[in-house]
Scaffold this motif. Structure first.
Motif, PDB file in Angstrom:
ATOM      1  N   LEU A 164      -1.087   5.362  -7.592  1.00  0.00           N
ATOM      2  CA  LEU A 164      -2.050   6.370  -7.158  1.00  0.00           C
ATOM      3  C   LEU A 164      -3.060   5.858  -6.149  1.00  0.00           C
ATOM      4  O   LEU A 164      -3.855   6.638  -5.615  1.00  0.00           O
ATOM      5  N   ILE A 165      -3.056   4.575  -5.865  1.00  0.00           N
ATOM      6  CA  ILE A 165      -4.033   3.972  -4.954  1.00  0.00           C
ATOM      7  C   ILE A 165      -3.492   4.028  -3.525  1.00  0.00           C
ATOM      8  O   ILE A 165      -2.438   3.439  -3.238  1.00  0.00           O
ATOM      9  N   PRO A 166      -4.152   4.728  -2.630  1.00  0.00           N
ATOM     10  CA  PRO A 166      -3.639   4.857  -1.252  1.00  0.00           C
ATOM     11  C   PRO A 166      -3.369   3.503  -0.601  1.00  0.00           C
ATOM     12  O   PRO A 166      -4.248   2.652  -0.519  1.00  0.00           O
ATOM     13  N   GLY A 167      -2.125   3.321  -0.174  1.00  0.00           N
ATOM     14  CA  GLY A 167      -1.778   2.112   0.562  1.00  0.00           C
ATOM     15  C   GLY A 167      -1.432   0.910  -0.278  1.00  0.00           C
ATOM     16  O   GLY A 167      -0.952  -0.094   0.260  1.00  0.00           O
ATOM     17  N   LEU A 168      -1.675   0.948  -1.594  1.00  0.00           N
ATOM     18  CA  LEU A 168      -1.386  -0.241  -2.407  1.00  0.00           C
ATOM     19  C   LEU A 168       0.109  -0.508  -2.461  1.00  0.00           C
ATOM     20  O   LEU A 168       0.552  -1.646  -2.362  1.00  0.00           O
ATOM     21  N   LEU A 169       0.887   0.553  -2.618  1.00  0.00           N
ATOM     22  CA  LEU A 169       2.337   0.443  -2.545  1.00  0.00           C
ATOM     23  C   LEU A 169       2.808   1.462  -1.519  1.00  0.00           C
ATOM     24  O   LEU A 169       2.817   2.667  -1.789  1.00  0.00           O
ATOM     25  N   PRO A 170       3.135   1.012  -0.331  1.00  0.00           N
ATOM     26  CA  PRO A 170       3.493   1.942   0.748  1.00  0.00           C
ATOM     27  C   PRO A 170       4.603   2.904   0.343  1.00  0.00           C
ATOM     28  O   PRO A 170       5.525   2.534  -0.388  1.00  0.00           O
ATOM     29  N   ILE A 171       4.505   4.136   0.824  1.00  0.00           N
ATOM     30  CA  ILE A 171       5.536   5.142   0.584  1.00  0.00           C
ATOM     31  C   ILE A 171       6.541   5.056   1.718  1.00  0.00           C
ATOM     32  O   ILE A 171       6.209   5.314   2.882  1.00  0.00           O
ATOM     33  N   ARG A 172       7.761   4.697   1.392  1.00  0.00           N
ATOM     34  CA  ARG A 172       8.768   4.442   2.423  1.00  0.00           C
ATOM     35  C   ARG A 172       9.056   5.677   3.258  1.00  0.00           C
ATOM     36  O   ARG A 172       9.335   5.590   4.448  1.00  0.00           O
ATOM     37  N   ARG A 173       8.994   6.843   2.641  1.00  0.00           N
ATOM     38  CA  ARG A 173       9.338   8.073   3.362  1.00  0.00           C
ATOM     39  C   ARG A 173       8.294   8.440   4.415  1.00  0.00           C
ATOM     40  O   ARG A 173       8.512   9.302   5.240  1.00  0.00           O
ATOM     41  N   ASN A 174       7.122   7.802   4.353  1.00  0.00           N
ATOM     42  CA  ASN A 174       6.092   8.113   5.347  1.00  0.00           C
ATOM     43  C   ASN A 174       6.507   7.624   6.739  1.00  0.00           C
ATOM     44  O   ASN A 174       6.350   8.307   7.723  1.00  0.00           O
ATOM     45  N   GLY A 175       7.014   6.426   6.808  1.00  0.00           N
ATOM     46  CA  GLY A 175       7.468   5.904   8.098  1.00  0.00           C
ATOM     47  C   GLY A 175       6.357   5.846   9.129  1.00  0.00           C
ATOM     48  O   GLY A 175       5.184   6.081   8.846  1.00  0.00           O
ATOM     49  N   ASN A 176       6.731   5.551  10.355  1.00  0.00           N
ATOM     50  CA  ASN A 176       5.747   5.431  11.430  1.00  0.00           C
ATOM     51  C   ASN A 176       5.293   6.787  11.961  1.00  0.00           C
ATOM     52  O   ASN A 176       4.216   6.910  12.524  1.00  0.00           O
TER      53      ASN A 176
END
Length: 277
Positions: A164-176
């Motif tokens: 739940l912490i933004p950026g702590l574990l990147p979301i792969r589907r976000n991409g560049n």
């Protein structure tokens, strides 16, 4: 810097990586721990190193070296535990490397200079450590992802799911090409805090992406101007298979979803492409 503003971070790398946290961003963890203007006094990472593998696997050696180097750049002290090989009664060799004792002893002996201790682990063996740290006057927070001891969560002053912490574990589907966490079009993670059984709808709460890491994570009412949280509407029909709406709301069920503009409420947000984490 006085003890009243000092923070200690202790990370059990093997436990975190084996339980959903592989790829955790250690700079984000430091920001989380130091929210509210605190300063990091102790940043300890307990990592396992297979020396025999490193001798025969150059890629492994390079990967571990880079990992340890990046941790040190973020200000962490890396405590390395080497694999030890044993032979069982049937003659089979196996390796063990346990950093629990070192991490527990360090946290306890260094606690006299700390006001907040963040333990990144879900291991229930740390329950007694949490109690001892609290007896020393420390506020103890647990950060972990999966397979987390329920007793450890209950004993800690606060448990924060790493998902739940933004950026702590990147979301792969976000991409560049994706907008940043919290913006329309981004993909975030959150939990259901309200569900209307008769209306077949609910709201998901997630941390804002522009979080300034103030010490206000307890302000969970998204209507409060000081709250670091926002909410998104969803309909039961949008829930993935395997989730029973009757089990909602739930603080334990972490959902990942796209943030899209609400088609009926100006300025509102709706959750789409919901998946269970």
């Amino acid at each position: 810097m006085g003890a009243a503003s000092a923070v200690g971070i202790y990370v059990d790398v093997a436990n975190i990586q084996a339980n959903g946290g592989f790829g955790m961003q250690y700079d984000v963890l430091r920001r989380l721990a130091c929210r509210g203007g605190r300063e990091a006094l102790r940043l300890n990472v307990y990592a396992v190193y297979d020396e025999s593998r490193a001798c025969r696997d150059a890629a492994y050696q390079q990967k571990i070296s880079n990992f340890f180097g990046s941790l040190r750049e973020f200000g962490y002290k890396v405590i390395v535990k080497h694999f030890r090989w044993y032979t069982d009664d049937e003659g089979n060799r196996y390796a063990k490397a346990n950093a629990d004792l070192d991490m527990a002893v360090d946290a306890l002996t260094q606690s006299r200079n700390l006001s907040r201790v963040v333990l990144a682990t879900g291991d229930g063996d740390f329950v007694q450590v949490v109690r001892a740290l609290q007896d020393q006057g420390c506020r103890v927070e647990i950060v972990a992802f999966e397979n987390i001891s329920g007793e450890l969560q209950r004993e800690a002053d606060d448990f924060i799911s790493g998902y739940l912490i933004p950026g702590l574990l990147p979301i792969r589907r976000n991409g560049n090409g994706r907008p940043a966490w919290g913006e329309v079009g981004s993909r975030v993670r959150g939990t259901c805090y309200y569900h209307a059984q008769e209306g077949s709808y609910g709201f998901l709460r997630y941390l804002r992406g522009d979080l300034d890491w103030r010490d206000n994570l307890w302000v969970t009412d998204t209507r409060d101007a000081d709250s670091p949280y926002a909410s998104a509407f969803f309909r039961d029909a949008d829930l993935p298979e395997g989730i029973d709406p009757a089990d909602l709301p739930s603080h334990q069920l972490v959902l990942e979803f796209d943030l899209v503009a609400s088609p009926v409420k100006e300025g509102g947000l709706q959750a789409a492409q919901i998946q269970r984490v």
